[in-house]
Design a protein around this motif. Sequence first.
Motif, PDB file in Angstrom:
ATOM      1  N   ARG A 127       6.598  16.589 -37.974  1.00  8.42           N
ATOM      2  CA  ARG A 127       5.591  17.440 -38.323  1.00  8.42           C
ATOM      3  C   ARG A 127       5.462  17.808 -39.337  1.00  8.42           C
ATOM      4  O   ARG A 127       6.407  18.895 -40.598  1.00  8.42           O
ATOM      5  N   VAL A 128       4.205  18.528 -40.506  1.00  7.75           N
ATOM      6  CA  VAL A 128       3.851  18.529 -41.684  1.00  7.75           C
ATOM      7  C   VAL A 128       3.549  20.339 -41.250  1.00  7.75           C
ATOM      8  O   VAL A 128       1.960  20.377 -41.189  1.00  7.75           O
ATOM      9  N   PHE A 129       3.929  20.893 -42.549  1.00  5.12           N
ATOM     10  CA  PHE A 129       3.006  22.778 -42.340  1.00  5.12           C
ATOM     11  C   PHE A 129       2.952  22.544 -44.188  1.00  5.12           C
ATOM     12  O   PHE A 129       3.946  22.528 -44.658  1.00  5.12           O
ATOM     13  N   THR A 130       1.832  23.160 -44.351  1.00  7.91           N
ATOM     14  CA  THR A 130       1.591  23.361 -45.968  1.00  7.91           C
ATOM     15  C   THR A 130       0.934  25.152 -45.716  1.00  7.91           C
ATOM     16  O   THR A 130       0.771  25.097 -45.020  1.00  7.91           O
ATOM     17  N   TRP A 131       1.269  25.649 -47.075  1.00  8.45           N
ATOM     18  CA  TRP A 131       0.609  26.502 -46.889  1.00  8.45           C
ATOM     19  C   TRP A 131       1.215  26.858 -48.972  1.00  8.45           C
ATOM     20  O   TRP A 131       1.176  26.498 -49.600  1.00  8.45           O
ATOM     21  N   GLY A 132      -0.047  27.457 -49.263  1.00  7.41           N
ATOM     22  CA  GLY A 132      -0.392  27.826 -50.864  1.00  7.41           C
ATOM     23  C   GLY A 132      -1.582  28.078 -51.671  1.00  7.41           C
ATOM     24  O   GLY A 132      -2.678  28.160 -50.649  1.00  7.41           O
ATOM     25  N   ASP A 133      -1.252  27.849 -52.225  1.00  2.48           N
ATOM     26  CA  ASP A 133      -2.597  27.209 -53.170  1.00  2.48           C
ATOM     27  C   ASP A 133      -3.430  26.379 -53.139  1.00  2.48           C
ATOM     28  O   ASP A 133      -2.453  24.884 -52.734  1.00  2.48           O
TER      29      ASP A 133
END
Length: 628
Positions: A368-374
């Motif tokens: 599973r992939v999690f992303t955050w930020g700009d």
Amino acid sequence: MSGNSTGKMLSRTLQRTVPRNTRSASSRADFLARRTAASRTATATATATATPSYQARGQRKQQQLFRSVYTIAVVGAAATLTQYYINNGSLIRPGHAEAAPKDEENVMVFEASRKKANASVEENRDMISSQHHQVKRSWEAPGVYAWGSNTGRVVAPDSTDSTVKTPRRMAFFDGLLLRDIKLDRNFGAAIDESGNLLQWGVGYAADTKAPVTTLKGKNLTSLTVSRDRILALSKNGKVYSIPVSASEQSTGDKPSEASWIPFYSTSSPIAYRTLAPKDLPSSEKITGIASGLEHALLLTSTGRLYSTASASDSFPSRGQLGIPGLTFSTRPPGPYDQPHEITTLRGFTISRIACGSHHSLALDRDGRVFTWGDNTSGQLGFDTSSESSIVDAPSLLPIGKLYSSTSQTPIVTNVFAGGSNSYLTIDATKVAAQTGGLLSDSDHRKANRGLGKITADTFAFGSGIQGNLANNRWTHVQSTPTRIPSLSGLYEYDEKTNSTVPIRLAHLSVGASHAAAVMDNITNLTASSSPDSTDDDTNWGADIVFWGGNQDFQLGTGRRNNVCSPTYLQPLDGVEEGKRARASSGAKEMHRFHITPRATVVLPDGRRRGVEQRVECGGGVTAVYSGT
């Protein structure tokens, strides 16, 4: 894409085979002449007993037959002469093959052997295979090659050239092995074989012309860089934050360090900070680090993830820390760069991390992939807008949508990031198609053919205006992961297992605007060392390709144009390689760079070490180095 065929392909001679005829033109004329003679004898016998009227008619028929025979004989002779002149005066005999004339355009001849009678086996192997030569040279002459922008004296510290267009050896590192290296436009940093930190470039000191050892005795294993600081991880799990500038290292706070003398301590020769999560159990330590321009991620041995500020001139403000509401003004008491656990990821065992300039990615052990930020360029994998360009908490990326209606189950195997781009590598396994009983038995079997087959794909998303997506397009914003065609769905035949296997990515290095991918194709590093090796066996390495922005010649192609599809480079020693090729074959040959995977070899100084070549893309610069 395997290099096994390099140097072993020989063109085959094309031969025209004349169709097998039962008789030639002259043979047919002789046959008809014999048949005519027999007919005349039979006619004469019949005429002797015939009445005068029948005799006259027989004479007329005989004259017609003579005329027919004469005509056939003339035509046959003409055909024979024509065939003679067409074939340069040589009659083609039925059932024999004749070599095509030398001046025909479609003729291919065997390539002359490159082997030399008075050369050794290894010299002949070098002549046969460019890859063999490259692999040997990487072991015999380890070091660093760098290219791209040199305005900060990073790729060529002793040169005043503003750019280095093609790979150039850095003389300081000749014969040296490194644990890690990171390059930016204005400064470079590396960890030598003993675990000491080396620094150079105008960002470190304007007058430096060679790398300088700064932090010693910490047994460093890996490093990452932010806008103005270097983060280095030691073997025991400690993280050191060192200022890039030599002046800040000499004037900043220098911590006390234990001495080998009991109950005695001394100040560090340079200023640095340690980044240590609070209340971290003694059984748990930091095992991985990644950094953007202002933030960094720290991964622990148990799969927990922390984030921290990594620059001294600005605090993360685009959600890249993964902690909602955390700003410079709302931070808890204590140092500005103290690590904070990303609590929303508790319960997920994180195995891989990556940072772009202002965004973050994390992959757990279940794919599973999690992303955050700009997310202004879609680098988080979600639709972006001016009202919602920042995501300040880890969000699950919907990978399943990428394979809807394909009868494949995807598992993400790795994540990479840099600048405003993100990349995923995925193993997609073929599963039984859900047909709902609407297909016939034959169509159902066809739909379920190849169950369990794995396809290895690579996806990119984010900014693509400089070719960063590697999908043959120039795109401003790409918020949905898009497959990289030339790095997806690749297979090769494995002779050891007698099976076809997918070609995955071994590593992907992402700079501010360009990237390089090392393929995990089948390699051979046993030629001349294996007892089963023959004189024609050669070593060959892994394929490596580059793409993206090229304004500073960071792709190493020698040209300045951006590239939107993965492309090969010439061998690192392009000039020497060209001389070698011309010396062996008498003509200029085009070879491509293959990077040498890990192998245990004996170095020129007699040491036995595990060595591999690695690629590192930075801000407008690129390096390939000999790693240990």
